[in-house]
Design a protein around this motif. Structure first.
Motif, PDB file in Angstrom:
ATOM      1  N   GLU A 127      -3.726   8.741   3.333  1.00 14.83           N
ATOM      2  CA  GLU A 127      -3.432   7.516   4.147  1.00 14.83           C
ATOM      3  C   GLU A 127      -4.833   6.645   4.121  1.00 14.83           C
ATOM      4  N   ARG A 128      -6.058   7.495   3.686  1.00 12.86           N
ATOM      5  CA  ARG A 128      -7.212   6.725   3.758  1.00 12.86           C
ATOM      6  C   ARG A 128      -6.919   5.080   3.614  1.00 12.86           C
ATOM      7  N   ARG A 129      -6.402   4.727   2.511  1.00 13.33           N
ATOM      8  CA  ARG A 129      -6.263   3.434   2.362  1.00 13.33           C
ATOM      9  C   ARG A 129      -5.845   2.567   3.379  1.00 13.33           C
TER      10      ARG A 129
ATOM     11  N   GLN B 172       0.880  -1.315  -0.066  1.00 14.59           N
ATOM     12  CA  GLN B 172       0.075  -0.082  -0.040  1.00 14.59           C
ATOM     13  C   GLN B 172       1.004   1.141  -0.004  1.00 14.59           C
ATOM     14  N   THR B 173       0.222   2.268  -0.369  1.00 14.34           N
ATOM     15  CA  THR B 173       0.757   3.702  -0.180  1.00 14.34           C
ATOM     16  C   THR B 173       1.437   3.836   1.380  1.00 14.34           C
TER      17      THR B 173
ATOM     18  N   GLN C 220      -8.139   1.679   5.562  1.00 14.64           N
ATOM     19  CA  GLN C 220      -9.152   0.657   5.199  1.00 14.64           C
ATOM     20  C   GLN C 220      -8.445  -0.786   5.348  1.00 14.64           C
ATOM     21  N   VAL C 221      -7.284  -0.760   5.036  1.00 12.93           N
ATOM     22  CA  VAL C 221      -6.329  -2.257   5.381  1.00 12.93           C
ATOM     23  C   VAL C 221      -6.644  -2.454   6.898  1.00 12.93           C
TER      24      VAL C 221
ATOM     25  N   GLY D 200     -11.018   8.781  -3.002  1.00 10.51           N
ATOM     26  CA  GLY D 200      -9.587   8.119  -3.309  1.00 10.51           C
ATOM     27  C   GLY D 200      -8.758   9.008  -4.291  1.00 10.51           C
TER      28      GLY D 200
ATOM     29  N   THR E 169      -1.611  -2.488  -6.401  1.00 12.69           N
ATOM     30  CA  THR E 169      -2.735  -3.529  -6.888  1.00 12.69           C
ATOM     31  C   THR E 169      -1.970  -4.184  -7.869  1.00 12.69           C
TER      32      THR E 169
END
Ligand code: ADP
Ligand code: MG
Length: 555
Positions: free
Chosen positions: A353-355, A51-52, A358-359, A490, A189
């Motif tokens: 950092e939203r992703r 991820q980022t 979610q992770v 996103g 991804t």
């Protein structure tokens, strides 16, 4: 980090690289760095999926620096990035990590800037070229030999590059490079299109995936709040006012951040100290003992420094900087809720950092609810509650011991008991703000409803962020356009820029400021030919959603 490691020094990197990394304030490699560096050092092709914000730049930059020959003045490594902004960030990171390697130069190659100086820098012997695919192809069209000596290729954010339509350019670039080169591909991804590229252009690649195992989290109440990177300290100060904590540990990413936040807290009267890898073992034990027995209430720590820390008094964990992976999140918040007690964990999240959030939610199988930053009224209420709690026990026998004195003083001064009590309160509270107006004046904070992009890479970008926030008049000959896509979809500025550059066929300079808000974004575009441009962009999609860019009129 969760696994025990020997740090950067154990990675077989050249000492000058290790020294530069430690000087940057990194204490320990992140998971993707830990796993990728040995593979790239050994010369293998590699596919890295993470991820980022997991530290991918250093994961390839450090071993690539190790593999080039600084005495040869010719391009040896090419890093491809989807946008100009990312290319610049990667180039800056390379420069930082190569600070102690004399003779290494880096050139950034991207559209919207004149080609001549870029080509000159390459010909003058820059060993590292960081480029966007489009502009690099322009160079190749002028001189098909520019990449002839490059034997390391990195595709950074490969999925983004494909989304931006760089597939054909990539093929041209692959062809212009020696077949014996080492190729490394990083992507958040791995859709079929990326796997197809890897199939055709990578040789027997090793796979590294920073996998998120499911973790269980027990009696800890978790919440997150959205903030801008440069508002973190004021957000922490506000939260501390309203959270009823006993002892608290705040996690940040770097040594410098431990020192900065600890001194900001001390300045506000908190009993706080920093804990990082530079602190000698005996001093570290003193800090932990002080936290145990209440001489300290807050410790600001890096992951490494807090490893194994077990203090039952800890009621709160503040994740001021995002952890690198869900495992370290679980590890961090496990510092509270010890021995069956209740604990509370707060996570500060910047838009980028939203992703990761979610992770974390997926891995822990729990929703981390969003809370708002406490407003002035909440801070005031908390202060008054504390005052009430501290005064209430004193009232019981005070009248018996000091009642007569009160009568005498009010008579002598010639004031009411209310006036005297108010004066005593003012003295006792020592200038603390205790009206709504005073509280709001004391803690000015931009509401967190309009998060901006946080760019990675230290002070420089933080400063850029502040500058971008200053109200800016619309540039001459430009019109403001709006899309309903925003940070919560996103979207980042670079996605919008990439899409408009690509599909609109504009030069970079033609596009003005891009502001990404939570639920919409604004882009400044040339007034001249705007309607044609908007028609051209009619079917453009960004992050899988229709852009639907419209003229925006403020009134
Ligand atoms: P990604 O490319 O995976 O999104 P970046 O390489 O941009 O992540 O890194 C994100 C942030 O983390 C940057 O600010 C970087 O300086 C910082 N960082 C990277 N590795 C480390 C480390 N080992 N220790 C501390 N900070 C790090
Ligand atoms: Mg990156």
């Amino acid at each position: 980090m969760t696994q025990e490691t020997g740090g950067f020094a154990a990675l077989d990197l050249h000492p000058s690289i290790v020294a530069a990394v430690l000087a940057t304030g990194y204490e320990e490699p992140s998971a993707i760095q830990q796993q990728s560096i040995p593979i790239i050092l050994a010369g293998h092709d590699m596919i890295g999926q993470a991820q980022t914000g997991t530290g991918k730049t250093a994961a390839f930059a450090l071993p690539i620096l190790n593999r080039i020959d600084p005495s040869k003045r010719e391009p040896q490594a090419l890093i491809l990035a989807p946008t100009r902004e990312l290319a610049l960030q990667v180039a800056t990171a390379f420069e930082t990590y190569a600070k102690q390697m004399p003779g290494v130069t880096v050139v950034a190659v991207y559209g919207g800037a004149p080609m001549g100086p870029q080509l000159k820098a390459i010909r003058n012997g820059a060993q590292i070229v960081v480029a966007t695919p489009g502009r690099l192809c322009d160079h190749l069209r002028r001189d098909e030999k520019v990449l002839a000596t490059v034997n390391h290729l990195v595709l950074d954010e490969a999925d983004e590059m494909l989304k931006l339509g760089f597939m054909d350019d990539l093929e041209v670039i692959f062809k212009a490079m020696p077949e014996t080169r080492q190729t490394v591909l990083f992507s958040a991804t791995l859709p079929a299109s990326i796997r197809a590229i890897a199939e055709r252009h990578l040789r027997d690649p090793k796979h590294v995936k920073i996998q998120s195992k499911t973790q269980t989290v027990t009696a800890i109440e978790q919440a997150h709040l959205m903030v801008h990177a440069d508002q973190k300290v004021s957000a922490v100060l506000r939260l501390l006012e309203v959270e009823e904590f006993d002892a608290l540990i705040a996690f940040v990413r770097t040594k410098q951040a431990t020192l900065d936040l600890a001194s900001a807290l001390e300045a506000k009267g908190y009993k706080a100290a920093a804990l990082n890898g530079d602190i000698a073992q005996n001093q570290r034990e003193r800090v932990i003992d002080s936290l145990k027995d209440g001489r300290l209430d807050i410790v600001v720590a890096t992951d490494v420094a807090a490893r194994g820390l077990d203090v039952p008094r800890i009621t709160h964990v503040f994740n001021v900087d995002m952890p690198y992976d869900p495992e370290s999140y679980v590890h961090r918040i496990g510092r509270t809720g010890r021995a069956g007690r209740e604990g509370r964990a707060l996570l500060l999240v910047t838009p980028r950092e939203r992703r990761m959030l979610q992770v974390i939610e997926r891995v822990t199988g729990q929703k981390v609810a969003e809370v708002r930053l406490p407003n002035g009224q909440a801070v005031l209420d908390a202060r008054i509650k504390k005052l009430t709690n501290s005064l209430a026990p004193l009232v019981a026998d005070a009248e018996a011991s000091h009642g007569d004195l009160l009568d005498r003083l009010t008579a002598d001064i010639g004031c009411s008991p209310r006036a005297l009590a108010a004066a005593l309160l003012r003295k006792a509270t020592n200038g603390q703000a205790l009206t709504l107006e005073a509280v709001e004046k004391e803690q000015p904070l931009v509401p967190s409803s309009a998060p901006r992009e946080r760019t990675a890479g230290g002070e420089r970008s933080e400063r850029g962020e502040r500058e971008r926030r200053a109200p800016m008049p619309l540039g001459e000959g430009r019109a403001r356009c709006r899309t309903a896509l925003g940070a919560r979809d996103g979207i980042a500025a670079k996605n919008l820029l990439g899409a408009i550059l690509n599909e609109g066929g504009l030069a970079r300079e033609a596009i003005g400021r891009i502001q990404v808000r939570d639920s919409f974004s604004l882009v400044e575009l040339p007034e001249d030919g705007l309607d044609r441009l908007l028609t051209k962009l009619k079917d453009t999609r960004v992050a899988g959603k229709q852009l639907k860019l419209r003229r925006y009129r403020e009134d």
